[in-house]
Design an enzyme around this catalytic site. Sequence first.
Site, PDB file in Angstrom:
ATOM      1  N   HIS A  31       0.877  -1.198   0.000  1.00 20.18           N
ATOM      2  CA  HIS A  31       0.000   0.000   0.000  1.00 20.18           C
ATOM      3  C   HIS A  31       0.901   1.230   0.000  1.00 20.18           C
ATOM      4  O   HIS A  31       1.492   1.568   1.012  1.00 20.18           O
ATOM      5  CB  HIS A  31      -0.889   0.011   1.243  1.00 20.18           C
ATOM      6  CG  HIS A  31      -1.843   1.154   1.296  1.00 20.18           C
ATOM      7  ND1 HIS A  31      -3.181   1.004   1.539  1.00 20.18           N
ATOM      8  CD2 HIS A  31      -1.673   2.492   1.128  1.00 20.18           C
ATOM      9  CE1 HIS A  31      -3.774   2.174   1.528  1.00 20.18           C
ATOM     10  NE2 HIS A  31      -2.873   3.108   1.282  1.00 20.18           N
ATOM     11  N   HIS A  59       1.523   5.375  -1.660  1.00 25.93           N
ATOM     12  CA  HIS A  59       1.161   6.559  -2.452  1.00 25.93           C
ATOM     13  C   HIS A  59       2.429   7.154  -3.043  1.00 25.93           C
ATOM     14  O   HIS A  59       3.332   7.546  -2.300  1.00 25.93           O
ATOM     15  CB  HIS A  59       0.484   7.617  -1.568  1.00 25.93           C
ATOM     16  CG  HIS A  59      -0.801   7.146  -0.971  1.00 25.93           C
ATOM     17  ND1 HIS A  59      -2.024   7.347  -1.573  1.00 25.93           N
ATOM     18  CD2 HIS A  59      -1.051   6.445   0.162  1.00 25.93           C
ATOM     19  CE1 HIS A  59      -2.973   6.801  -0.824  1.00 25.93           C
ATOM     20  NE2 HIS A  59      -2.409   6.248   0.232  1.00 25.93           N
ATOM     21  N   LYS A 114      -9.279  -0.368  -5.829  1.00 23.43           N
ATOM     22  CA  LYS A 114      -9.322   0.293  -4.518  1.00 23.43           C
ATOM     23  C   LYS A 114     -10.676   0.931  -4.273  1.00 23.43           C
ATOM     24  O   LYS A 114     -11.165   1.717  -5.098  1.00 23.43           O
ATOM     25  CB  LYS A 114      -8.228   1.365  -4.465  1.00 23.43           C
ATOM     26  CG  LYS A 114      -8.227   2.201  -3.191  1.00 23.43           C
ATOM     27  CD  LYS A 114      -7.769   1.418  -1.969  1.00 23.43           C
ATOM     28  CE  LYS A 114      -7.969   2.209  -0.693  1.00 23.43           C
ATOM     29  NZ  LYS A 114      -6.745   2.615  -0.054  1.00 23.43           N
ATOM     30  N   HIS A 142     -10.439   1.048   1.833  1.00 19.12           N
ATOM     31  CA  HIS A 142     -10.260   2.051   2.883  1.00 19.12           C
ATOM     32  C   HIS A 142     -11.461   1.904   3.810  1.00 19.12           C
ATOM     33  O   HIS A 142     -12.562   2.331   3.478  1.00 19.12           O
ATOM     34  CB  HIS A 142     -10.185   3.472   2.306  1.00 19.12           C
ATOM     35  CG  HIS A 142      -9.924   4.493   3.376  1.00 19.12           C
ATOM     36  ND1 HIS A 142      -8.718   5.134   3.514  1.00 19.12           N
ATOM     37  CD2 HIS A 142     -10.696   4.932   4.399  1.00 19.12           C
ATOM     38  CE1 HIS A 142      -8.765   5.937   4.569  1.00 19.12           C
ATOM     39  NE2 HIS A 142      -9.964   5.836   5.117  1.00 19.12           N
ATOM     40  N   HIS A 162      -4.494  -0.576   5.880  1.00 19.93           N
ATOM     41  CA  HIS A 162      -4.064   0.202   7.055  1.00 19.93           C
ATOM     42  C   HIS A 162      -4.975   0.011   8.267  1.00 19.93           C
ATOM     43  O   HIS A 162      -5.648   0.924   8.721  1.00 19.93           O
ATOM     44  CB  HIS A 162      -3.911   1.690   6.737  1.00 19.93           C
ATOM     45  CG  HIS A 162      -4.961   2.284   5.831  1.00 19.93           C
ATOM     46  ND1 HIS A 162      -6.301   2.153   6.061  1.00 19.93           N
ATOM     47  CD2 HIS A 162      -4.849   3.016   4.700  1.00 19.93           C
ATOM     48  CE1 HIS A 162      -6.959   2.780   5.114  1.00 19.93           C
ATOM     49  NE2 HIS A 162      -6.109   3.302   4.274  1.00 19.93           N
ATOM     50  N   ASP A 206       1.443   2.592   3.528  1.00 21.94           N
ATOM     51  CA  ASP A 206       0.607   3.788   3.350  1.00 21.94           C
ATOM     52  C   ASP A 206       1.479   5.041   3.417  1.00 21.94           C
ATOM     53  O   ASP A 206       1.010   6.095   3.859  1.00 21.94           O
ATOM     54  CB  ASP A 206      -0.527   3.843   4.368  1.00 21.94           C
ATOM     55  CG  ASP A 206      -1.638   4.815   3.964  1.00 21.94           C
ATOM     56  OD1 ASP A 206      -1.648   5.257   2.794  1.00 21.94           O
ATOM     57  OD2 ASP A 206      -2.479   5.127   4.823  1.00 21.94           O
TER      58      ASP A 206
END
Length: 348
Positions: free
Chosen positions: A14, A16, A100, A137, A175, A249
């Site tokens: 995970h 970004h 996602k 999420h 997460h 994350d």
Amino acid sequence: MSQRVTLLRPDDWHLHLRDGAVLRAVCPESARHFGRAIIMPNLVPPVVTGAEAEAYRARILAARPPGSGFTPLMTLYLTEDTDPEDVARAHASGLVTAVKLYPAGATTNSASGVRDFDRVRGVLEKMAEIGCPLCVHGEVTDPEVDIFDREAAFIDRVLDPIRRATPGLRVVMEHLTTQDGVEYVKTSRDGTLGATITTHHLIINRNHLLVGGIRPHYYCLPVAKREEHRLALRAAATSGDARFFLGTDSAPHTDANKESACGCAGCFTATNTLPLLAHVFEEEGALDRLEGFASRHGPAFYGLPENTDRIALTRGATPTAFPARIETEDGPVTVFDPGFEVYWRVDG
Ligand code: DOR
Ligand code: ZN
């Protein structure tokens, strides 16, 4: 006395990476240590179609340091208009690894996410059929629900109903931040549910965020919870249970966007994640389980081969000096500071 552990090269399930100047600055931070990473699609505008994922993948590959073998595993951002056939094509071609789900309004750039879960039924059924995992999420967005309770409420109100209605759908609770989440993941015995845990949620609780002054660089979503939840996450991550694996994350925002009256959510941990994990696993007497968490459980869940090369971590006699921030053309991005000395470093 120095101590050394070697691991199969880890992956980040995970991550970004953003786009443009920030992508160019942070991509090398992940590429240095990780073999692969699941790339989050919450750009502005989001990565919704296979064609958009292909173009984004090319920009990531171009941002890698020369000679890097770092492999981005692309995801699509689920919207109420997502075409199941586009997902099926992108997954069958190997371009896209997962989809996602952001509940609309839950977090950074989630405005195009899902409001009415019935409207994505068809896509979820197609994903169950073709074996494409759903990364979730897991927070409700109901303004009546306290922000610290949003993960637990999501499990009861959204996630469990979706999983019951879509047998065979493989889901990753991203997460994880609560004991409730850990317990829910443990109820799954058929291999259809896994969870990522971040480095920072193993280190901070909500006191670290709020006591003695607000620490914008500890603000992320889902927000860090009470200490008992942090301890439950530590127990899960270090247990050897293959349903739990590393997803950092790592979420870069420039300091101007973090240190603001309305600061963005995200902790940037790509630079020092592995030494921090070695510290945590050593504290828990579980260094021998770090390889499972960081390098083996993720590929097993995703049905991918493990990496074959290895990295080494050494515990030195003096604290490791990590950069305080990474410079980007858009401004500096602060590296997560655990608040204690770390003696581990990645060799090489
Ligand atoms: O802290 C977070 N940052 N949580 C998210 O869910 C999104 C991420 C981001 O994109 O900045
Ligand atoms: Zn994220």
